[in-house]
Design an enzyme around this catalytic site. Structure first.
Site, PDB file in Angstrom:
ATOM      1  N   CYS A  66       0.749  -1.151  -0.078  1.00 15.36           N
ATOM      2  CA  CYS A  66      -0.018   0.081   0.034  1.00 15.36           C
ATOM      3  C   CYS A  66       0.725   1.263   0.044  1.00 15.36           C
ATOM      4  O   CYS A  66       0.201   2.262  -0.125  1.00 15.36           O
ATOM      5  CB  CYS A  66      -0.941   0.057   1.217  1.00 15.36           C
ATOM      6  SG  CYS A  66      -2.291  -1.240   0.851  1.00 15.36           S
TER       7      CYS A  66
ATOM      8  N   HIS B 235     -12.971   9.275  -7.787  1.00 12.03           N
ATOM      9  CA  HIS B 235     -11.754   9.418  -8.899  1.00 12.03           C
ATOM     10  C   HIS B 235     -10.931  10.525  -8.608  1.00 12.03           C
ATOM     11  O   HIS B 235     -10.431  11.265  -9.555  1.00 12.03           O
ATOM     12  CB  HIS B 235     -12.658   9.692 -10.126  1.00 12.03           C
ATOM     13  CG  HIS B 235     -13.173   8.240 -10.813  1.00 12.03           C
ATOM     14  ND1 HIS B 235     -14.470   8.226 -10.383  1.00 12.03           N
ATOM     15  CD2 HIS B 235     -12.847   7.337 -11.575  1.00 12.03           C
ATOM     16  CE1 HIS B 235     -14.807   6.767 -10.859  1.00 12.03           C
ATOM     17  NE2 HIS B 235     -13.714   6.465 -11.843  1.00 12.03           N
TER      18      HIS B 235
ATOM     19  N   GLU C 205     -13.325  -0.771   2.147  1.00 11.14           N
ATOM     20  CA  GLU C 205     -12.376  -0.711   1.051  1.00 11.14           C
ATOM     21  C   GLU C 205     -11.994  -1.610   0.140  1.00 11.14           C
ATOM     22  O   GLU C 205     -11.894  -1.780  -0.933  1.00 11.14           O
ATOM     23  CB  GLU C 205     -10.975   0.047   1.644  1.00 11.14           C
ATOM     24  CG  GLU C 205     -10.056  -0.963   2.145  1.00 11.14           C
ATOM     25  CD  GLU C 205      -8.735  -0.321   2.693  1.00 11.14           C
ATOM     26  OE1 GLU C 205      -8.489   0.867   2.809  1.00 11.14           O
ATOM     27  OE2 GLU C 205      -7.698  -1.350   2.588  1.00 11.14           O
TER      28      GLU C 205
END
EC number: 4.1.2.50
Length: 157
Positions: A25, A75, A136
């Site tokens: 990550c 986005h 998530e």
């Protein structure tokens, strides 16, 4: 009158990177987030009110969450402004990408706290934020509950 919880669910796509993290990550990547927003209040008892019987109109809750979270984060790529990722953020912005710079590591845990503050500040006085669930992945999520906020409660009333 009974206090009732109302929940509305939202989804949005957001990228992020965790600076200094010791796993995958640390790389820029994205998630298809799902956000469940639960508020609590007493249904309106005034029969002359067009919202009679509602705690809050789902459409009104949707407007708040979309303007504070979904429309902002969808986005976009989120970076901690206090890391060297700021250079990457500037480059992306120069290439007309949507970038959000925050004062925290953009983990689900920190994002859900940020969202709680943003949403709570916009709710009508007679409605309180009860909980948020930010998912998530299909199997990973962070939850925020007003009742857990002993030192710094976010909800009103």
């Amino acid at each position: 009158m009974s206090r009732i919880r109302i929940t509305k669910q939202f989804s949005f796509e957001t990228g992020h990177a965790l600076y200094g993290y010791d796993g995958k990550c640390k790389n820029v990547h994205g998630h298809s987030y799902k956000l469940s927003v639960t508020v609590i209040g007493t249904p309106i008892t005034d029969k002359a009110n067009v919202k009679y019987g509602m705690v809050i109109d789902f459409g009104d809750l949707k407007k708040i969450v979309k303007s504070e979270v979904v429309d902002v984060f969808d986005h976009a790529t989120v970076f901690n402004r206090n890391t060297p990722h700021i250079e990457l953020a500037k480059e992306l912005e120069n290439r007309d990408h949507s970038v959000i710079l925050v004062d925290y590591q953009p983990t689900s845990e920190n994002m859900v706290v940020d969202f709680a503050e943003k949403i709570s500040s916009r709710l009508p006085a007679h409605i309180s934020l009860f909980s948020l669930k930010l998912q998530e992945t299909d199997t990973s999520f962070a939850e925020w509950f007003a009742g857990d906020q002993v030192d710094n409660p976010t909800p009103k009333g």
